[in-house]
Design an enzyme around this catalytic site. Structure first.
Site, PDB file in Angstrom:
ATOM      1  N   PHE A 136       0.850  -1.199   0.000  1.00 35.43           N
ATOM      2  CA  PHE A 136       0.000   0.000   0.000  1.00 35.43           C
ATOM      3  C   PHE A 136       0.876   1.237   0.000  1.00 35.43           C
ATOM      4  CE2 PHE A 136      -2.513   3.383   1.998  1.00 35.43           C
ATOM      5  CZ  PHE A 136      -3.624   3.361   1.158  1.00 35.43           C
ATOM      6  N   ASP A 221       9.222   2.948   1.502  1.00 36.71           N
ATOM      7  CA  ASP A 221       8.031   3.652   1.987  1.00 36.71           C
ATOM      8  C   ASP A 221       7.914   3.376   3.484  1.00 36.71           C
ATOM      9  OD1 ASP A 221       5.512   4.371   2.846  1.00 36.71           O
ATOM     10  OD2 ASP A 221       4.491   3.734   1.018  1.00 36.71           O
ATOM     11  N   LYS A 250       2.552  10.102   8.626  1.00 36.66           N
ATOM     12  CA  LYS A 250       1.893   9.574   9.820  1.00 36.66           C
ATOM     13  C   LYS A 250       2.473  10.093  11.139  1.00 36.66           C
ATOM     14  CE  LYS A 250      -0.287   5.449   7.901  1.00 36.66           C
ATOM     15  NZ  LYS A 250      -1.687   5.607   8.220  1.00 36.66           N
TER      16      LYS A 250
HETATM   17  N1  PLP Z   1       2.231   4.339   2.437  1.00 35.25           N
HETATM   18  C1  PLP Z   1       2.008   3.529   3.480  1.00 35.25           C
HETATM   19  C2  PLP Z   1       2.979   2.434   3.782  1.00 35.25           C
HETATM   20  C3  PLP Z   1       0.890   3.725   4.289  1.00 35.25           C
HETATM   21  O1  PLP Z   1       0.662   2.914   5.331  1.00 35.25           O
HETATM   22  C4  PLP Z   1      -0.002   4.788   3.977  1.00 35.25           C
HETATM   23  C5  PLP Z   1      -1.215   4.999   4.776  1.00 35.25           C
HETATM   24  O2  PLP Z   1      -1.704   4.123   5.437  1.00 35.25           O
HETATM   25  C6  PLP Z   1       0.269   5.603   2.886  1.00 35.25           C
HETATM   26  C7  PLP Z   1       1.398   5.353   2.136  1.00 35.25           C
HETATM   27  C8  PLP Z   1      -0.651   6.739   2.522  1.00 35.25           C
HETATM   28  O3  PLP Z   1      -0.545   7.734   3.469  1.00 35.25           O
HETATM   29  P1  PLP Z   1      -1.699   8.861   3.621  1.00 35.25           P
HETATM   30  O4  PLP Z   1      -2.936   8.150   4.028  1.00 35.25           O
HETATM   31  O5  PLP Z   1      -1.144   9.801   4.648  1.00 35.25           O
HETATM   32  O6  PLP Z   1      -1.823   9.524   2.297  1.00 35.25           O
END
Ligand code: PLP
Length: 400
Positions: A136, A221, A250
């Site tokens: 994700f 990520d 986050k």
């Molecule tokens: N990347 C990862 C690994 C995530 O867990 C998340 C959100 O859960 C995101 C990207 C996307 O972040 P946002 O919801 O702040 O756009």
């Protein structure tokens, strides 16, 4: 206004993409939150791994209030001190290296990383990207094109970019997929939304070696895993490797919206003037909040707390013997309790009834990602309550 009122007004006013959440939260303090009926919960999800310092943290509140009353926004047409201090602090935590771009969310941090990767691809005649199945990376069209989770990706395809997906944690599959035409590999150090699924030890080192051999960028990520969540500042530091590009969000802002993309070495120099931007990126209020989060983690030894309380929580859950509970995975204060197939929703609801907020991240897993300030005593209350929560969930599942 009553909780019921607010929930029906929510339903009428908002798009139906989230459904209507079951609880209206009105206040919080530390790791405790209260709903509109005055019921108290131990917050073991922290706004999806966000409120690192817990709720109503005094220094965080003061930093935000002071910054709003000093200057709340500058835009990227002007420099502000908070954004400079934050970028420097992130560099310090990353060994004194890296060039930073500040964004407003995780998705946006990944959009920045993807644009760096596209620049790299164009400059080097590379044509495709690699990411992991079930991964994700966000919901915007660029980040979504890297997202392997089928249920959220497929309704919006096809995508403009050639992204090839490999099974997560399988170094040999990655080696086969990453040729000299691959521009970048995007991976989470542990797959958060897939249910807190860590790879085998050594996977990130193998990823580094595979990317180096093929000349592809390695993008980590760490939007969910960074800022102490696993007991290290950044999860990749456990593996002793450094990616070429790192994305954060986050927990960085402690509840204020902020994201960051850090490029190391040549990857930090890929953008020319005008290549990327954001009106709110580098916002001084969000940056002041993030600085307070980082300073407080240091001052209060929260990385140690995460390791110690995380171990207690993990061992405590692992010791519970119940037919619905199949195991626990993850590290620090970032755990996935593995459940019988389809049991997660019932366990989340039973936990809520018992006064604990957890998240049914997958049909067979609940995610636990509390504030980094969770105490051993608070963790123990959940461990003690877990058998009764699982019994209640089992009863509810039998009724349906
Ligand atoms: N990347 C990862 C690994 C995530 O867990 C998340 C959100 O859960 C995101 C990207 C996307 O972040 P946002 O919801 O702040 O756009």
């Amino acid at each position: 206004m009553s909780a019921q009122d607010l929930r029906s007004r929510y339903e009428a006013a908002f798009m139906p993409n989230y459904g209507v959440p079951p609880v209206v939260l009105t206040a919080g303090h530390g790791c405790v939150v209260w709903d509109a009926d005055g019921k108290e919960y131990l917050d073991l999800i922290a706004g999806i791994a966000v409120t690192s310092l817990g709720h109503a943290h005094e220094q965080l509140g003061a930093a935000v209030a002071n910054q709003v009353m000093s200057i709340a926004h500058t835009s990227n047409l002007f420099v502000n001190e908070q954004e400079v201090l934050l970028a420097e602090k992130l560099r310090e935590l990353l060994g004194g290296e890296g060039r930073v771009f500040l964004a407003n969310s995780g998705t946006e941090a990944n959009e920045c990383a993807l644009k760096l990767a596209i620049k790299y691809a164009k400059a080097n005649d590379r044509t495709y990207f690699v990411a992991a199945e079930n991964g994700f990376h966000g919901r915007s069209m660029g980040a979504l094109s890297l997202t392997g989770k089928q249920s959220i990706r497929e309704p919006f395809g096809p995508f403009a970019l050639d992204v090839r997906f490999v099974p997560y944690g399988d170094a040999e599959a990655l080696r086969e997929a990453v040729t000299g035409d691959c521009a970048a590999v995007f991976l989470e150090p542990t797959q958060g939304e897939a249910g807190v699924v860590p790879p085998a030890d050594g996977y990130f080192a193998a990823v580094r070696e595979i990317c180096d051999a093929a000349g592809a960028l390695f993008v980590a990520d760490e939007i969910q895993s960074a800022i102490g969540r696993t007991g290290a500042w950044f999860a990749h530091q456990h593996e002793g490797v450094r990616p070429d590009v790192l994305t954060l969000a986050k927990g960085l802002g402690g509840g204020l919206p902020i994201g960051a993309c850090v490029g190391f070495g040549a990857a930090g120099e890929l953008f020319a003037k005008g290549d990327h931007g954001s009106t709110f990126g580098g916002n001084p209020v969000a940056a002041a909040a993030a600085l307070t989060v980082l300073w407080t983690i240091e001052k209060d030894d929260l990385l140690d707390n995460v390791t110690q309380v995380g171990t207690l929580l993990r061992d405590g859950i692992a010791a519970v013997d119940h037919p619905l509970l199949q195991g626990v995975r993850g590290r620090g204060l970032w755990l996935g309790a593995v459940l019988a197939p389809g049991a997660a929703g019932a366990v989340e609801a039973a936990a809520r009834d018992a006064g604990f907020l957890v998240n049914a991240v997958q049909p067979d897993a609940i995610r636990i990602a509390p504030p980094l300030i969770l105490t051993a005593q608070q963790a123990q209350t959940f461990v003690d309550a877990l058998p009764a929560i699982l019994d209640a969930a089992a009863d509810a599942l039998k009724e349906h």
